[in-house]
Write an enzyme that holds these catalytic residues in place. Structure first.
Site, PDB file in Angstrom:
ATOM      1  N   SER A 137       0.849  -1.183   0.000  1.00 19.88           N
ATOM      2  CA  SER A 137       0.000   0.000   0.000  1.00 19.88           C
ATOM      3  C   SER A 137       0.892   1.243   0.000  1.00 19.88           C
ATOM      4  CB  SER A 137      -0.967  -0.047   1.185  1.00 19.88           C
ATOM      5  OG  SER A 137      -2.004   0.889   1.026  1.00 19.88           O
ATOM      6  N   GLU A 198      -9.051  -5.814  -6.294  1.00 17.96           N
ATOM      7  CA  GLU A 198      -8.792  -4.374  -6.298  1.00 17.96           C
ATOM      8  C   GLU A 198      -9.035  -3.759  -7.676  1.00 17.96           C
ATOM      9  OE1 GLU A 198      -5.318  -3.259  -3.444  1.00 17.96           O
ATOM     10  OE2 GLU A 198      -4.661  -5.050  -4.504  1.00 17.96           O
ATOM     11  N   HIS A 236      -7.253  -5.836  -0.995  1.00 18.40           N
ATOM     12  CA  HIS A 236      -6.102  -5.011  -0.642  1.00 18.40           C
ATOM     13  C   HIS A 236      -5.353  -5.549   0.582  1.00 18.40           C
ATOM     14  CE1 HIS A 236      -3.789  -1.321  -0.871  1.00 18.40           C
ATOM     15  NE2 HIS A 236      -4.027  -1.060   0.403  1.00 18.40           N
TER      16      HIS A 236
END
Length: 253
Positions: A137, A198, A236
């Protein structure tokens, strides 16, 4: 550990293999967001490193970089993993609030290079030619920045679901400088990965990651190996255990 200027505090966690180090020293996996994933990384490296003949993974030293907090993702990570502190350049806050302080990636990279890695090398038998940086991330965004700004700092860079949209303008500038450089011919490996779920995120996270991987592969730079991977039916967060396992094997390639 403290940052070079003493303004930042980090909690460093280390998992040392039970096995003796190889002649050149242990390969080392540096894991960002250690508050959330250090245990997973340490156990994965331990299990695979015990049967190198079967897994291809040597005993690996795992170094987790986190914060003195019980939160899995403390807000301090925003400052360390991002390049741009211009509020106008950041995504809108979903609750209309303000993001934590941003823009400390350059200082954080200096901390890794000038303080943490030398300290680890003094304290453990490590192979400095086989070091891996793992980020996810915003941590994945930082891993990309480190690849572009300091391609010789690590042999392997793993960027999971990188938040390219967060600092899009700044990271594109770093990418352009990396692409324009001739490279050193050293062996550099980059794994860029996403979860297939995602795909429809409004940030275009999957598209941006895939496009970046293709651009890097198209450089055809000697010694640069780039792999893109999508983890089927993962989102995610759920992709993290599988990605950590894959990262450890990828680094052993």
């Amino acid at each position: 550990m403290k940052s070079e200027d003493g303004s930042r505090t980090y909690r460093i966690r280390i998992a040392k293999p039970d096995q003796a180090p190889p002649p050149a020293g242990y390969p080392t996996l540096y894991v960002l967001d250690a508050n959330a994933v250090f245990g997973t990384a340490a156990e994965t490296a331990n299990v695979q490193g015990r049967r190198s003949d079967k897994t291809g993974v040597p005993p690996t030293l795992v170094v987790g970089i986190g914060y003195p907090s019980e939160e899995p993702f403390p807000p301090d990570r925003h400052y360390d993993f991002t390049l741009d502190d211009d509020p106008a350049a950041l995504p809108l806050h979903p609750q209309g609030g303000q993001w934590p302080p941003q823009g400390g990636a350059r200082s954080f990279l200096q901390f890794l290079e000038n303080r943490l890695k030398p300290d680890i090398a003094r304290s453990y038998a490590v192979d400095t030619s086989r070091q891996t940086l793992f980020g996810h991330s915003l941590g994945g965004l930082f891993a990309l920045y480190a690849l572009f700004a300091a391609p010789g700092a690590f042999r392997t860079y793993v960027a999971g679901s990188p938040s390219i949209h967060w600092n899009k303008r700044a990271i594109e500038t770093e990418e352009a400088a990396f692409a324009a450089g001739g490279g050193t011919g050293e062996d550099i490996r980059a794994l860029i990965a996403v979860g297939s779920l995602e795909e429809n995120h409004k940030s275009r996270m999957v598209d941006r990651a895939r496009e970046l991987a293709h651009r890097l592969a198209a450089l055809n730079r000697p010694g640069l190996h780039v792999e893109y991977r999508s983890f089927e039916d993962d989102n995610h967060v759920s992709l993290l255990p599988g990605l950590i396992s894959r990262a450890i094997r990828f680094a052993s390639g």
